[in-house]
Design a protein around this motif. Structure first.
Motif, PDB file in Angstrom:
ATOM      1  N   SER A 229       2.731   0.495 -10.682  1.00 39.49           N
ATOM      2  CA  SER A 229       2.844  -0.622  -9.740  1.00 39.49           C
ATOM      3  C   SER A 229       3.457  -0.133  -8.441  1.00 39.49           C
ATOM      4  O   SER A 229       4.240   0.814  -8.422  1.00 39.49           O
ATOM      5  N   GLY A 230       3.130  -0.820  -7.342  1.00 35.22           N
ATOM      6  CA  GLY A 230       3.525  -0.314  -6.034  1.00 35.22           C
ATOM      7  C   GLY A 230       4.197  -1.338  -5.147  1.00 35.22           C
ATOM      8  O   GLY A 230       4.292  -2.530  -5.465  1.00 35.22           O
ATOM      9  N   ALA A 231       4.665  -0.845  -4.012  1.00 36.90           N
ATOM     10  CA  ALA A 231       5.228  -1.670  -2.940  1.00 36.90           C
ATOM     11  C   ALA A 231       4.510  -1.321  -1.652  1.00 36.90           C
ATOM     12  O   ALA A 231       3.978  -0.214  -1.487  1.00 36.90           O
ATOM     13  N   TYR A 232       4.512  -2.284  -0.706  1.00 38.19           N
ATOM     14  CA  TYR A 232       3.707  -2.139   0.495  1.00 38.19           C
ATOM     15  C   TYR A 232       4.435  -2.757   1.684  1.00 38.19           C
ATOM     16  O   TYR A 232       5.253  -3.662   1.516  1.00 38.19           O
ATOM     17  N   VAL A 233       4.099  -2.273   2.876  1.00 39.56           N
ATOM     18  CA  VAL A 233       4.574  -2.913   4.090  1.00 39.56           C
ATOM     19  C   VAL A 233       3.354  -3.308   4.915  1.00 39.56           C
ATOM     20  O   VAL A 233       2.399  -2.534   5.054  1.00 39.56           O
ATOM     21  N   VAL A 234       3.384  -4.527   5.418  1.00 38.36           N
ATOM     22  CA  VAL A 234       2.285  -5.057   6.230  1.00 38.36           C
ATOM     23  C   VAL A 234       2.831  -5.322   7.629  1.00 38.36           C
ATOM     24  O   VAL A 234       3.805  -6.074   7.789  1.00 38.36           O
ATOM     25  N   VAL A 235       2.222  -4.693   8.630  1.00 39.65           N
ATOM     26  CA  VAL A 235       2.695  -4.818  10.007  1.00 39.65           C
ATOM     27  C   VAL A 235       1.556  -5.323  10.891  1.00 39.65           C
ATOM     28  O   VAL A 235       0.377  -5.168  10.570  1.00 39.65           O
ATOM     29  N   ARG A 236       1.932  -5.927  12.001  1.00 45.63           N
ATOM     30  CA  ARG A 236       0.948  -6.461  12.942  1.00 45.63           C
ATOM     31  C   ARG A 236       0.570  -5.394  13.958  1.00 45.63           C
ATOM     32  O   ARG A 236       1.442  -4.752  14.556  1.00 45.63           O
ATOM     33  N   GLU A 237      -0.707  -5.207  14.142  1.00 40.80           N
ATOM     34  CA  GLU A 237      -1.223  -4.335  15.184  1.00 40.80           C
ATOM     35  C   GLU A 237      -1.478  -5.207  16.412  1.00 40.80           C
ATOM     36  O   GLU A 237      -2.455  -5.956  16.470  1.00 40.80           O
ATOM     37  N   ASP A 238      -0.572  -5.142  17.380  1.00 43.98           N
ATOM     38  CA  ASP A 238      -0.620  -6.072  18.507  1.00 43.98           C
ATOM     39  C   ASP A 238      -1.903  -5.969  19.319  1.00 43.98           C
ATOM     40  O   ASP A 238      -2.439  -6.984  19.780  1.00 43.98           O
ATOM     41  N   SER A 239      -2.408  -4.766  19.488  1.00 37.92           N
ATOM     42  CA  SER A 239      -3.575  -4.586  20.356  1.00 37.92           C
ATOM     43  C   SER A 239      -4.823  -5.284  19.820  1.00 37.92           C
ATOM     44  O   SER A 239      -5.674  -5.727  20.586  1.00 37.92           O
ATOM     45  N   SER A 240      -4.898  -5.401  18.500  1.00 40.68           N
ATOM     46  CA  SER A 240      -6.084  -6.017  17.894  1.00 40.68           C
ATOM     47  C   SER A 240      -5.767  -7.308  17.149  1.00 40.68           C
ATOM     48  O   SER A 240      -6.672  -7.940  16.595  1.00 40.68           O
ATOM     49  N   ALA A 241      -4.484  -7.691  17.133  1.00 41.26           N
ATOM     50  CA  ALA A 241      -4.037  -8.889  16.408  1.00 41.26           C
ATOM     51  C   ALA A 241      -4.522  -8.862  14.961  1.00 41.26           C
ATOM     52  O   ALA A 241      -5.010  -9.855  14.426  1.00 41.26           O
ATOM     53  N   THR A 242      -4.382  -7.701  14.335  1.00 40.26           N
ATOM     54  CA  THR A 242      -4.735  -7.548  12.937  1.00 40.26           C
ATOM     55  C   THR A 242      -3.517  -7.054  12.157  1.00 40.26           C
ATOM     56  O   THR A 242      -2.525  -6.613  12.744  1.00 40.26           O
ATOM     57  N   ALA A 243      -3.606  -7.118  10.844  1.00 37.72           N
ATOM     58  CA  ALA A 243      -2.533  -6.636   9.980  1.00 37.72           C
ATOM     59  C   ALA A 243      -2.933  -5.303   9.361  1.00 37.72           C
ATOM     60  O   ALA A 243      -4.082  -5.131   8.915  1.00 37.72           O
ATOM     61  N   GLN A 244      -1.991  -4.380   9.338  1.00 39.63           N
ATOM     62  CA  GLN A 244      -2.215  -3.068   8.743  1.00 39.63           C
ATOM     63  C   GLN A 244      -1.251  -2.895   7.570  1.00 39.63           C
ATOM     64  O   GLN A 244      -0.064  -3.191   7.685  1.00 39.63           O
ATOM     65  N   GLU A 245      -1.768  -2.429   6.454  1.00 41.97           N
ATOM     66  CA  GLU A 245      -0.961  -2.266   5.240  1.00 41.97           C
ATOM     67  C   GLU A 245      -0.764  -0.792   4.912  1.00 41.97           C
ATOM     68  O   GLU A 245      -1.701   0.008   4.993  1.00 41.97           O
ATOM     69  N   GLU A 246       0.469  -0.460   4.528  1.00 38.67           N
ATOM     70  CA  GLU A 246       0.792   0.897   4.106  1.00 38.67           C
ATOM     71  C   GLU A 246       1.476   0.844   2.750  1.00 38.67           C
ATOM     72  O   GLU A 246       2.391   0.040   2.545  1.00 38.67           O
ATOM     73  N   LYS A 247       1.060   1.694   1.820  1.00 38.83           N
ATOM     74  CA  LYS A 247       1.714   1.749   0.514  1.00 38.83           C
ATOM     75  C   LYS A 247       2.978   2.600   0.639  1.00 38.83           C
ATOM     76  O   LYS A 247       2.981   3.647   1.296  1.00 38.83           O
ATOM     77  N   LEU A 248       4.051   2.147   0.006  1.00 37.94           N
ATOM     78  CA  LEU A 248       5.345   2.828   0.069  1.00 37.94           C
ATOM     79  C   LEU A 248       5.549   3.686  -1.173  1.00 37.94           C
ATOM     80  O   LEU A 248       5.041   3.375  -2.244  1.00 37.94           O
ATOM     81  N   ASP A 249       6.347   4.735  -1.019  1.00 37.98           N
ATOM     82  CA  ASP A 249       6.751   5.513  -2.184  1.00 37.98           C
ATOM     83  C   ASP A 249       7.587   4.613  -3.093  1.00 37.98           C
ATOM     84  O   ASP A 249       8.456   3.856  -2.640  1.00 37.98           O
ATOM     85  N   THR A 250       7.335   4.703  -4.386  1.00 37.33           N
ATOM     86  CA  THR A 250       8.009   3.839  -5.355  1.00 37.33           C
ATOM     87  C   THR A 250       8.554   4.690  -6.495  1.00 37.33           C
ATOM     88  O   THR A 250       7.808   5.432  -7.132  1.00 37.33           O
ATOM     89  N   ARG A 251       9.832   4.563  -6.736  1.00 40.57           N
ATOM     90  CA  ARG A 251      10.503   5.337  -7.786  1.00 40.57           C
ATOM     91  C   ARG A 251      10.491   4.590  -9.103  1.00 40.57           C
ATOM     92  O   ARG A 251      10.834   3.402  -9.154  1.00 40.57           O
ATOM     93  N   VAL A 252      10.123   5.276 -10.162  1.00 42.73           N
ATOM     94  CA  VAL A 252      10.113   4.683 -11.498  1.00 42.73           C
ATOM     95  C   VAL A 252      11.531   4.696 -12.065  1.00 42.73           C
ATOM     96  O   VAL A 252      12.190   5.733 -12.092  1.00 42.73           O
ATOM     97  N   LEU A 253      12.003   3.541 -12.484  1.00 41.84           N
ATOM     98  CA  LEU A 253      13.341   3.445 -13.069  1.00 41.84           C
ATOM     99  C   LEU A 253      13.367   4.004 -14.487  1.00 41.84           C
ATOM    100  O   LEU A 253      12.360   3.984 -15.187  1.00 41.84           O
TER     101      LEU A 253
END
Length: 243
Positions: free
Chosen positions: A219-243
């Motif tokens: 399972s993962g975590a993600y960050v979603v940010v706004r791309e101002d120039s195109s008014a779109t959302a960009q998603e990036e998967k984050l490193d996730t540590r297994v407990l």
């Protein structure tokens, strides 16, 4: 001994089916307890079930899960009335606050009536670890996507805002979640938004995301940010540590 600095663990997990009990604490709750820095005594966890309507059965299940885990669990019921006139003293007497899932819209409305936002902020600043699942994750952020109003998700933007981000939960298990978050970020309705698959938690120190952790490998975590120039959302998967 409180956490070394203001700490929030916002999750889409934390509980599992028990072997001899209905529920057991999973690795995310144990991680929250570890973050509190308790040593030499029984940890104290406060279960807040406002989002689920303070169900007595859930309170009993959490208390029983705490007994199995060697944790002293108390519950903060607001229905039909709080357990004390001094909610600040009650909340600050715990090491971890665990907020259960359900309706985040109702949770925020009821908390506002009782002034709990200010109480939880004082607890957070004092080193009490704030944590929770689903509604209990979104509430610490600026807002997020919720089914509080019906099966079609809507965006709430009146979260407590301790964390100046949006929050997306159950990102991999409910198909509406990802597109709803992307649309809200693209439109500027939500700020930069951190999201979790089921079983994943986001660890914040102060207002900075330190790491993503998971009790469910894959399972993962993600960050979603706004791309101002195109008014779109960009998603990036984050490193996730297994407990």
């Amino acid at each position: 001994m409180p956490a070394e600095q203001p700490t929030i663990l916002a999750t889409s997990g934390g509980l599992r089916s028990g072997s001899r009990t209905f529920l057991e604490f999973n690795k995310l709750i144990h991680f929250a307890l570890d973050l509190s820095g308790v040593d030499g005594r029984t940890p104290r966890l406060c279960h807040v079930g406002t989002a689920g309507g303070d169900q007595r059965a859930m309170n009993a299940n959490m208390t029983e899960a705490g007994r199995v885990a060697g944790v002293d669990v108390s519950v903060l019921n607001l229905f039909t009335m709080p357990p004390t006139d001094d909610l600040e003293d009650y909340v600050l007497s715990h090491d971890v606050i665990w907020v259960g899932g359900g309706s985040v819209a109702n949770l925020l409305a009821v908390w506002e009536v009782h002034g709990l936002g200010a109480v939880f902020r004082k607890a957070w600043e004092a080193g009490v670890v704030l944590s929770g699942v689903s509604a209990g994750s979104i509430c610490w952020h600026a807002g997020g996507a919720t089914d509080s109003f019906g099966p079609d998700l809507r965006i709430v933007t009146n979260g407590l805002g301790f964390l100046p981000y949006g929050n997306g939960v159950h990102y991999d298990s409910e198909e509406q979640r990802r597109p709803k978050i992307h649309a809200a970020v693209a439109a500027g309705v939500l700020p930069t938004t951190y999201c979790t698959d089921d079983g994943v938690g986001l660890l914040y120190r102060g207002t900075e995301l330190v790491e993503a952790v998971t009790e469910r490998p894959g399972s993962g975590a993600y960050v979603v940010v706004r791309e101002d120039s195109s008014a779109t959302a960009q998603e990036e998967k984050l490193d996730t540590r297994v407990l």
